[in-house]
Scaffold this active site. Structure first.
Site, PDB file in Angstrom:
ATOM      1  N   HIS A  42      -8.650   9.014   3.795  1.00 55.23           N
ATOM      2  CA  HIS A  42      -8.245   8.076   3.076  1.00 55.23           C
ATOM      3  C   HIS A  42      -8.618   8.388   1.539  1.00 55.23           C
ATOM      4  O   HIS A  42      -9.533   9.162   1.164  1.00 55.23           O
ATOM      5  CB  HIS A  42      -8.929   6.745   3.348  1.00 55.23           C
ATOM      6  CG  HIS A  42      -8.573   5.597   2.583  1.00 55.23           C
ATOM      7  ND1 HIS A  42      -8.648   5.513   1.228  1.00 55.23           N
ATOM      8  CD2 HIS A  42      -8.042   4.345   2.788  1.00 55.23           C
ATOM      9  CE1 HIS A  42      -7.972   4.305   0.875  1.00 55.23           C
ATOM     10  NE2 HIS A  42      -7.673   3.669   1.827  1.00 55.23           N
ATOM     11  N   HIS A  92     -10.664   8.933   7.409  1.00 49.48           N
ATOM     12  CA  HIS A  92     -10.459   7.503   8.011  1.00 49.48           C
ATOM     13  C   HIS A  92      -9.946   7.240   9.118  1.00 49.48           C
ATOM     14  O   HIS A  92     -10.206   6.277   9.870  1.00 49.48           O
ATOM     15  CB  HIS A  92      -9.397   7.280   6.527  1.00 49.48           C
ATOM     16  CG  HIS A  92      -9.344   5.622   6.624  1.00 49.48           C
ATOM     17  ND1 HIS A  92     -10.321   4.801   6.496  1.00 49.48           N
ATOM     18  CD2 HIS A  92      -8.126   4.961   6.592  1.00 49.48           C
ATOM     19  CE1 HIS A  92      -9.619   3.335   6.361  1.00 49.48           C
ATOM     20  NE2 HIS A  92      -8.613   3.797   6.688  1.00 49.48           N
ATOM     21  N   ARG A 129      -0.268   8.555   9.528  1.00 52.91           N
ATOM     22  CA  ARG A 129      -0.176   6.972   9.847  1.00 52.91           C
ATOM     23  C   ARG A 129       0.266   6.125   8.450  1.00 52.91           C
ATOM     24  O   ARG A 129      -0.416   6.557   7.508  1.00 52.91           O
ATOM     25  CB  ARG A 129      -1.284   6.516  10.407  1.00 52.91           C
ATOM     26  CG  ARG A 129      -1.199   4.851  10.688  1.00 52.91           C
ATOM     27  CD  ARG A 129      -2.633   4.374  10.890  1.00 52.91           C
ATOM     28  NE  ARG A 129      -3.671   4.759   9.947  1.00 52.91           N
ATOM     29  CZ  ARG A 129      -4.385   3.704   9.170  1.00 52.91           C
ATOM     30  NH1 ARG A 129      -3.838   2.457   9.165  1.00 52.91           N
ATOM     31  NH2 ARG A 129      -5.008   4.014   8.304  1.00 52.91           N
ATOM     32  N   GLU A 167       0.781  -1.088   0.135  1.00 53.39           N
ATOM     33  CA  GLU A 167       0.061   0.034   0.087  1.00 53.39           C
ATOM     34  C   GLU A 167       0.868   1.372  -0.081  1.00 53.39           C
ATOM     35  O   GLU A 167       2.107   1.313   0.150  1.00 53.39           O
ATOM     36  CB  GLU A 167      -1.029  -0.095   1.318  1.00 53.39           C
ATOM     37  CG  GLU A 167      -1.949  -1.052   1.499  1.00 53.39           C
ATOM     38  CD  GLU A 167      -2.924  -1.285   2.244  1.00 53.39           C
ATOM     39  OE1 GLU A 167      -2.776  -0.290   3.173  1.00 53.39           O
ATOM     40  OE2 GLU A 167      -3.385  -2.325   2.509  1.00 53.39           O
ATOM     41  N   ARG A 190      -0.636   8.539   2.239  1.00 53.42           N
ATOM     42  CA  ARG A 190      -2.050   9.203   1.886  1.00 53.42           C
ATOM     43  C   ARG A 190      -1.988  10.521   2.209  1.00 53.42           C
ATOM     44  O   ARG A 190      -2.944  11.004   1.332  1.00 53.42           O
ATOM     45  CB  ARG A 190      -2.436   8.563   3.162  1.00 53.42           C
ATOM     46  CG  ARG A 190      -2.995   7.108   2.981  1.00 53.42           C
ATOM     47  CD  ARG A 190      -4.078   6.508   3.794  1.00 53.42           C
ATOM     48  NE  ARG A 190      -4.137   5.294   3.587  1.00 53.42           N
ATOM     49  CZ  ARG A 190      -4.398   4.360   4.317  1.00 53.42           C
ATOM     50  NH1 ARG A 190      -4.728   4.798   5.550  1.00 53.42           N
ATOM     51  NH2 ARG A 190      -4.527   3.016   4.108  1.00 53.42           N
TER      52      ARG A 190
HETATM   53  C1  SIN Z   1      -7.246   0.397   3.135  1.00 52.41           C
HETATM   54  O1  SIN Z   1      -7.363  -0.900   3.104  1.00 52.41           O
HETATM   55  O2  SIN Z   1      -6.806   0.994   2.421  1.00 52.41           O
HETATM   56  C2  SIN Z   1      -6.940   0.758   4.571  1.00 52.41           C
HETATM   57  C3  SIN Z   1      -5.816   0.459   5.326  1.00 52.41           C
HETATM   58  C4  SIN Z   1      -5.523   1.217   6.472  1.00 52.41           C
HETATM   59  O3  SIN Z   1      -6.251   2.127   6.738  1.00 52.41           O
HETATM   60  O4  SIN Z   1      -4.564   0.942   7.078  1.00 52.41           O
END
Ligand code: SIN
Length: 533
Positions: free
Chosen positions: A244, A353, A388, A116, A292
């Site tokens: 998010h 988020h 985060r 991610e 993010r």
């Molecule tokens: C996501 O699945 O994008 C969320 C994961 C997260 O917020 O750590």
């Protein structure tokens, strides 16, 4: 009056991890968990992407995960805490696997590790696109195997008990504040009950419901943080609210907004304008997988400069079978609102988020109030800093649940139950005549926070937010002192407190850093402390 050795408020990953470890260490003590909804409902359950941990030693190591976390945190992580969480993380993950949690595997039996935003390598264990649900399931099952853990559902915690309830005047500088348990509303009987405990642990999650668009469930109303603040506990970094980048834009509107996991971008999904042009190259060389804060701000900018409601996530080029295998719920959800992700781009927009700030804790989950611990999203442990790193939150919940339990197990015999706590005083209150006042104030609050304290802030917007929040605060306090307590009114009151803390901390921080971007102070300064002392 209920009495237990340890009272845990909240039944997500942090609460259940604390309870399980304590039950293992101390079969002689009684542990009570209160959940404000059914025990299956928690912020944890909604986590899609997964849990980040150093798992493949050929491609990853602690130093890499630490560096990625520090980089995302933009100078405000506590490096000691980051090291603790990342080095202890894999042991905690192995534990939950041993308790029966399933994570997706490759054909050769090794774990299928996702990636991610902000991660330099694949390290995210996941179960399809419902990792949180799977973890919650395994933890509930494990907790049920201990006879000294009692879970009481549908109890809404109202306030933690301190010397204030014994008539003493406390301030945030009073050195010896202690916690004796909590008052909680039994949602079934509507009675307020006292839960006395030698030690209390706040594991109450986040507060995404202060914003119009949020991926957080309806229960994410910042109850623990607000209770802690009222009890004069220290909180820090409240201005760092994580948006998010990719919630599903659903023209029909829904609360919560449906999350399109960052794992979809890790799988190859590309952010584009609605005309199909890739735009992230203008903002960061990591493109759609930048951290993010950067991606959310970029999308916000594209939406505002183009005058559109959303941007698009293009998955049309991805392998159809593999996509459906990895993300069955995302696929079905899009289909349910008429989006065929192999023909259409997915309309997405940022949504609140995660709260990176919260109740200040030390490395063992201790707060500034004695006999009060905290773990998980409601805390500011020092792990996340100003932003985060994706999928680090479940890890934090596991590690801090475990560490808090270790500290409590050692300390608990030095405490006794405080017997002389008075009953909740509800004299002179009546049933609220107009629930619409509460629902309308909640809507107003969401508008204020979304319009003035969102991804991009200015001094004028923050001041405007503060002025309007003050009015809402006055009206709600007046209602609270005259009305019978209801979960709705208490949640509204907590949300207003959190909104005030976020806005006030945002005013205190005169720089732009991580998730806090103020166009009046576009640069970073060395250090600014926004702790509520
Ligand atoms: C996501 O699945 O994008 C969320 C994961 C997260 O917020 O750590």
């Amino acid at each position: 009056m209920h009495k237990s050795d340890v009272l845990i408020l909240g039944g997500g990953v942090a609460g259940l991890s604390t309870a399980i470890r304590l039950a293992e260490l101390r079969p002689d003590i009684q542990i009570t968990i209160l959940t404000k909804s059914a025990k299956e409902e928690s912020n944890t359950r909604w986590a899609q992407g997964g849990i980040a941990a150093v798992w493949n030693n050929e491609t990853d190591n602690y130093e890499k995960h630490i560096a990625d976390t520090l980089d995302a945190g933009d100078g405000l992580c506590n490096e000691e805490i980051v090291r603790i969480v990342i080095e202890e993380g894999p042991i905690r993950v192995q534990e939950i696997i041993d308790w029966g949690a399933r994570f997706d595997k490759e054909e050769d039996g090794s774990y299928d590790l996702g990636i991610e935003g902000g991660h330099s390598t694949h390290r995210i264990l996941h179960y399809k696109d419902i990792t949180g649900w799977e973890i919650q399931r395994a933890l509930i099952k494990k907790a049920a195997s201990f006879s000294n853990i009692t879970t009481l559902e549908h109890f809404f915690a109202l306030d933690i008990m301190t010397q204030h309830h014994l008539g003493r005047n406390l301030t945030r500088l009073t050195p010896d504040i202690a916690c004796y348990g909590a008052y909680a509303l039994n949602k079934q009987t509507k009675e307020i009950e006292e839960f006395l405990a030698k030690t209390t642990v706040l594991c109450t999650g986040g507060a995404g419901q202060i914003y119009r668009a949020t991926t957080n469930p309806m229960i994410a109303t910042g109850d623990g943080m607000a209770m802690a603040y009222r009890a004069k506990c220290r909180l820090a970094n409240m201005e760092f609210v994580q948006f998010h980048p990719t919630a599903l834009f659903n023209p029909a509107g829904e609360n919560p907004d449906f999350l399109i996991s960052e794992a979809v971008r890790g799988f190859g999904g590309i952010l584009k304008t609605n005309e199909g042009e890739e735009f992230m190259h203008k903002y960061d060389e990591r493109l759609s997988l930048a951290p993010r804060d950067i991606v959310a701000r970029a999308i916000d900018n594209e939406i505002k400069t183009r005058g559109v409601d959303h941007v698009s996530l293009d998955c049309r080029h991805l392998d159809q079978n593999e996509f459906i295998e990895h993300f069955p719920n995302i696929y079905e959800k899009c289909k349910s609102i008429g989006i065929d992700i192999f023909k259409d781009m997915i309309p997405v927009l940022p949504a609140c988020h995660y709260m990176c700030g919260g109740i200040l804790t030390d490395a063992m989950g201790r707060t500034s109030i004695s006999r009060l611990f905290a773990a998980g999203e409601c805390t500011n442990s020092g792990l996340h800093g100003a932003n985060r790193l994706a999928s680090n939150s479940l890890l934090e919940g596991f590690v801090f649940g475990y560490r808090s339990a270790n500290a409590i197990a050692e300390e608990i015999d030095t405490y006794s139950i405080q017997e002389n706590i008075p009953h909740w005083n509800a004299k002179g209150t009546t049933e609220p005549k107009e629930m619409v006042l509460i629902t309308q104030s909640w809507k107003e609050l969401k508008e204020i926070m979304s319009n003035y304290v969102g991804i991009v802030r200015t001094n004028v917007r923050l001041k405007r937010a503060m002025d309007r929040l003050f009015l809402l605060y006055q009206e709600t306090e007046a209602l609270y002192t005259t009305s019978k307590i209801s979960p709705q009114l208490s949640e509204l009151r907590n949300l207003i407190t959190i909104a005030y803390l976020v806005t006030s901390a945002a005013q205190m921080r005169r720089e732009s850093r991580g998730l806090h971007y103020n166009t009046d102070y576009p640069n970073q300064f060395d250090y600014q402390d926004t702790t509520f002392l």
